[in-house]
Design a protein around this motif. Structure first.
Motif, mmCIF file in Angstrom:
data_model
loop_
_atom_site.group_PDB
_atom_site.id
_atom_site.type_symbol
_atom_site.label_atom_id
_atom_site.label_comp_id
_atom_site.label_asym_id
_atom_site.label_seq_id
_atom_site.Cartn_x
_atom_site.Cartn_y
_atom_site.Cartn_z
ATOM 1 N N ILE A 81 0.804 -1.216 0.366
ATOM 2 C CA ILE A 81 0.263 0.281 -0.042
ATOM 3 C C ILE A 81 1.059 0.863 -0.220
ATOM 4 O O ILE A 81 0.603 2.370 -0.859
ATOM 5 C CB ILE A 81 -1.205 -0.323 1.394
ATOM 6 C CG1 ILE A 81 -2.242 -0.964 0.551
ATOM 7 C CG2 ILE A 81 -1.569 1.459 1.159
ATOM 8 C CD1 ILE A 81 -2.746 -1.355 2.231
ATOM 9 N N PRO A 82 1.632 1.485 0.387
ATOM 10 C CA PRO A 82 2.504 2.844 0.892
ATOM 11 C C PRO A 82 3.123 2.703 -0.522
ATOM 12 O O PRO A 82 3.298 4.517 -1.057
ATOM 13 C CB PRO A 82 3.885 2.362 1.978
ATOM 14 C CG PRO A 82 3.148 1.562 3.084
ATOM 15 C CD PRO A 82 2.307 0.932 2.419
ATOM 16 N N HIS A 83 3.403 1.963 -0.964
ATOM 17 C CA HIS A 83 4.619 2.244 -2.566
ATOM 18 C C HIS A 83 3.526 2.460 -3.727
ATOM 19 O O HIS A 83 3.941 3.539 -4.412
ATOM 20 C CB HIS A 83 5.414 1.070 -3.135
ATOM 21 C CG HIS A 83 6.894 1.326 -2.238
ATOM 22 N ND1 HIS A 83 7.211 0.675 -1.132
ATOM 23 C CD2 HIS A 83 7.409 1.714 -3.189
ATOM 24 C CE1 HIS A 83 7.964 1.051 -1.293
ATOM 25 N NE2 HIS A 83 8.535 1.116 -2.227
ATOM 26 N N ALA A 84 2.411 1.876 -3.423
ATOM 27 C CA ALA A 84 0.742 1.952 -4.208
ATOM 28 C C ALA A 84 0.219 3.804 -4.343
ATOM 29 O O ALA A 84 0.033 3.712 -5.152
ATOM 30 C CB ALA A 84 -0.185 1.041 -4.504
ATOM 31 N N ASN A 85 0.266 3.827 -3.072
ATOM 32 C CA ASN A 85 0.459 5.145 -2.797
ATOM 33 C C ASN A 85 0.862 6.518 -3.359
ATOM 34 O O ASN A 85 1.178 7.361 -3.362
ATOM 35 C CB ASN A 85 -0.401 5.728 -1.128
ATOM 36 C CG ASN A 85 -0.912 4.790 -0.424
ATOM 37 O OD1 ASN A 85 -2.231 4.757 -1.890
ATOM 38 N ND2 ASN A 85 -1.461 4.783 0.789
ATOM 39 N N ALA A 86 2.179 6.425 -3.251
ATOM 40 C CA ALA A 86 3.802 6.643 -3.572
ATOM 41 C C ALA A 86 3.556 7.526 -5.278
ATOM 42 O O ALA A 86 3.839 8.257 -5.257
ATOM 43 C CB ALA A 86 4.873 6.372 -3.141
#
Length: 435
Positions: free
Chosen positions: A294-299
């Motif tokens: 999730i954090p990478h997808a949001n980044a």
């Protein structure tokens, strides 16, 4: 970790693991001529960016390679945080100057990712967007072997020297995405901590948060046994958390705990730099197989849709039509809220990660707040922005950011919980102000 939210009819029983050959240590760059010659290369393309080249190390390495009787051509036009346009320029240069026998990438993740794209399109037909992941691009797989690629990182964070991923901004769609295939993985990673000593504090902070999120996301990723069983040809590099990736991720977090703040405060502290370089390498070896979520997808949409924000320590591109959020900074912005959301999938892993990162820190009374509090404290201590609002995002941007995240299905499929558009929106809302 148990696959609590996934119930495949025929669970996977096999995980795969792959990595480049690795040479690590102070002064390792001095052995690059030997490594290039060992490949049998007679003509090599060096890929770097103007800032790294200005430091003198690129030309020093290139001269050593030339002294070994190997013709060397340098491309120093890499853009920090590559775009489809910057990658196309690099590919055009390489095609005009080729052929080459090998590619040597010297720089941060931007240089290594650019070298991966160049290598792909020097050896395979088609254009860049043919290979960009669906649904942004056409998701085509390479059909021919790539040239040997030696990756020499000068920053500690991206792990690109270990992975099968090339990340880029697609300007027209205002989204960051990637190209992913096992053939993109470098042949050899040469990691010399001395090359990172001149990294500015802001770059050390942002790239260090990338290390942290690589380790945390791969450690909390869906376990490989939660996937449906696949035939060999169907397996992808991101196979879920597994015993080998877990070991690398845990060690990366332990190294960060003792070195990250020191490396930001004392840039010339070689011991801290060496531990950070090891942490980056170990985290790359972990997430390059387990995956991130999730954090990478949001980044990706955060970086792709930012306004005029200008981070400390990074060059300003006068030709860019928007500001710059370094990848590690973009990843960290929603990490506290994302790990609050994923907590229920594997509470023991989230608490174990917090203990590795901050073994002597007081804990909040609510268990799901423990890891977010550790991440937030670290972000504050190394000087990162306090949330999306400081980057210039407001509530009116949430819908577009959610839309960009939902395009990253390759990454969201690795999350330990199924996530809805409303869940993503809530994570963004909770990330406006972290302290």
């Amino acid at each position: 970790m148990t696959p609590s939210t996934f119930a495949p009819e025929r669970p996977e029983t096999i995980f795969t693991y792959a990595s480049p050959a690795l040479k690590f240590g102070l002064g390792a760059r001095h052995e690059l001529a030997y490594e290039v010659a060992s490949l049998g290369a007679r003509r090599v393309l060096v890929v770097t960016d103007p800032g790294v080249r200005a430091g003198g190390r690129v030309d020093e390495i290139a001269e050593r390679v030339r002294a070994a009787g190997i013709e060397t051509v340098v491309f120093d036009g890499v853009r920090v945080e590559p775009t489809d346009e910057s990658l196309e320029r690099a590919v055009a240069f390489a095609r005009a100057e080729g052929p080459f026998d090998a590619v040597l990438a010297i720089g941060g993740g931007s240089s290594i990712d650019t070298a991966k794209a160049v290598n792909l399109l020097l050896t395979n037909d088609g254009e860049l967007m043919d290979y960009v992941n669906l649904p942004v691009g056409r998701g085509r797989a390479p059909e021919r072997a790539l040239l040997p690629l030696i990756a020499v990182p000068t920053t500690t964070g991206t792990g690109s020297e270990s992975t099968t991923i090339c990340v880029l901004d697609v300007i027209a769609q205002q989204v960051k995405t990637g190209i992913s295939h096992a053939l993109l993985r470098p042949t050899l990673a040469v990691v010399d901590p001395e090359l990172t000593v001149t990294q500015p504090a802001g770059v050390t902070a942002a790239s260090g948060m990338d290390i942290l999120c690589h380790a945390l996301e791969s450690y909390t990723a869906r376990p490989y046994v939660s996937y449906e069983h696949k035939e060999p040809a169907e397996r992808v590099p991101y196979c879920g958390a597994n015993p080998i990736s877990d070991a690398w991720s845990e060690r990366a977090m332990s190294l960060l705990a003792g070195a990250f703040r020191t490396a930001v405060r004392e840039g010339d502290n070689l011991a801290a730099r060496e531990r950070m370089a090891l942490a980056a390498t170990f985290a790359g070896l972990g997430f390059g197989n387990a995956g991130v979520h999730i954090p990478h997808a949001n980044a990706y949409p955060i970086a792709g849709r930012v306004g005029p924000f200008a981070p400390d320590g990074y060059p300003v591109d006068p030709h860019a039509d928007h500001g710059l959020v370094p990848h590690g900074m973009a990843v960290s912005m929603t990490a506290p809220a994302a790990f609050r959301f994923t907590f229920e999938a594997a509470p023991e892993r989230h608490l174990r990660a917090a203990a590795l990162l901050a073994p002597d820190t007081a804990r909040p009374s609510e268990a799901r707040e423990v890891l977010p509090s550790v991440i937030t404290a670290l972000m504050r201590d190394v000087g990162l922005p306090s949330g999306l609002a400081e980057l210039g995002f407001g509530t009116g941007d949430t819908e577009a950011l959610v839309e960009g995240t939902l395009k990253q299905q390759r990454l969201l499929a690795t999350a330990p919980r199924e996530i809805t558009p409303e869940d993503v929106a809530d994570i963004y809302r909770r990330s406006a102000e972290l302290w």
